[in-house]
Design a protein around this motif. Sequence first.
Motif, PDB file in Angstrom:
ATOM      1  N   UNK A 176       0.863  -1.184   0.000  1.00  0.00           N
ATOM      2  CA  UNK A 176       0.000   0.000   0.000  1.00  0.00           C
ATOM      3  C   UNK A 176       0.897   1.230   0.000  1.00  0.00           C
ATOM      4  N   UNK A 177       0.737   2.036  -1.005  1.00  0.00           N
ATOM      5  CA  UNK A 177       1.561   3.227  -1.191  1.00  0.00           C
ATOM      6  C   UNK A 177       1.381   4.207  -0.028  1.00  0.00           C
ATOM      7  N   UNK A 178       2.442   4.898   0.339  1.00  0.00           N
ATOM      8  CA  UNK A 178       2.316   5.940   1.372  1.00  0.00           C
ATOM      9  C   UNK A 178       1.313   7.026   1.000  1.00  0.00           C
ATOM     10  N   UNK A 179       1.101   7.214  -0.293  1.00  0.00           N
ATOM     11  CA  UNK A 179       0.172   8.249  -0.762  1.00  0.00           C
ATOM     12  C   UNK A 179      -1.262   7.943  -0.327  1.00  0.00           C
ATOM     13  N   UNK A 180      -1.631   6.653  -0.305  1.00  0.00           N
ATOM     14  CA  UNK A 180      -3.001   6.291   0.084  1.00  0.00           C
ATOM     15  C   UNK A 180      -3.079   5.601   1.446  1.00  0.00           C
ATOM     16  N   UNK A 181      -1.940   5.360   2.055  1.00  0.00           N
ATOM     17  CA  UNK A 181      -1.902   4.708   3.367  1.00  0.00           C
ATOM     18  C   UNK A 181      -2.460   5.628   4.449  1.00  0.00           C
ATOM     19  N   UNK A 182      -3.237   5.091   5.388  1.00  0.00           N
ATOM     20  CA  UNK A 182      -3.780   5.938   6.462  1.00  0.00           C
ATOM     21  C   UNK A 182      -2.698   6.490   7.392  1.00  0.00           C
ATOM     22  N   UNK A 183      -1.522   5.839   7.410  1.00  0.00           N
ATOM     23  CA  UNK A 183      -0.442   6.305   8.284  1.00  0.00           C
ATOM     24  C   UNK A 183       0.541   7.219   7.564  1.00  0.00           C
ATOM     25  N   UNK A 184       0.425   7.297   6.226  1.00  0.00           N
ATOM     26  CA  UNK A 184       1.383   8.081   5.457  1.00  0.00           C
ATOM     27  C   UNK A 184       2.677   7.332   5.196  1.00  0.00           C
TER      28      UNK A 184
END
Length: 68
Positions: free
Chosen positions: A36-44
């Motif tokens: 899961x990309x940092x762009x869409x991850x809830x944690x960044x």
Amino acid sequence: MQNQGNVSFNLRDADDVECDECASKNFVQVYRIKRISPVISPTGEEIMAPIQIFKCDECGHINKNFLE
């Protein structure tokens, strides 16, 4: 509160799932890893998420209905 949806059944009456390729009825648990990309991850931050699926123990095929 009443217990709703409690249905009694016998697993002997249930249908066996077969491999779509070889008709084997035996499967093993394996994992696919989703990134899961940092762009869409809830944690960044990048997330590696394991997804449990089953593959045929005989031929290694994964039935389509086992995938998300």
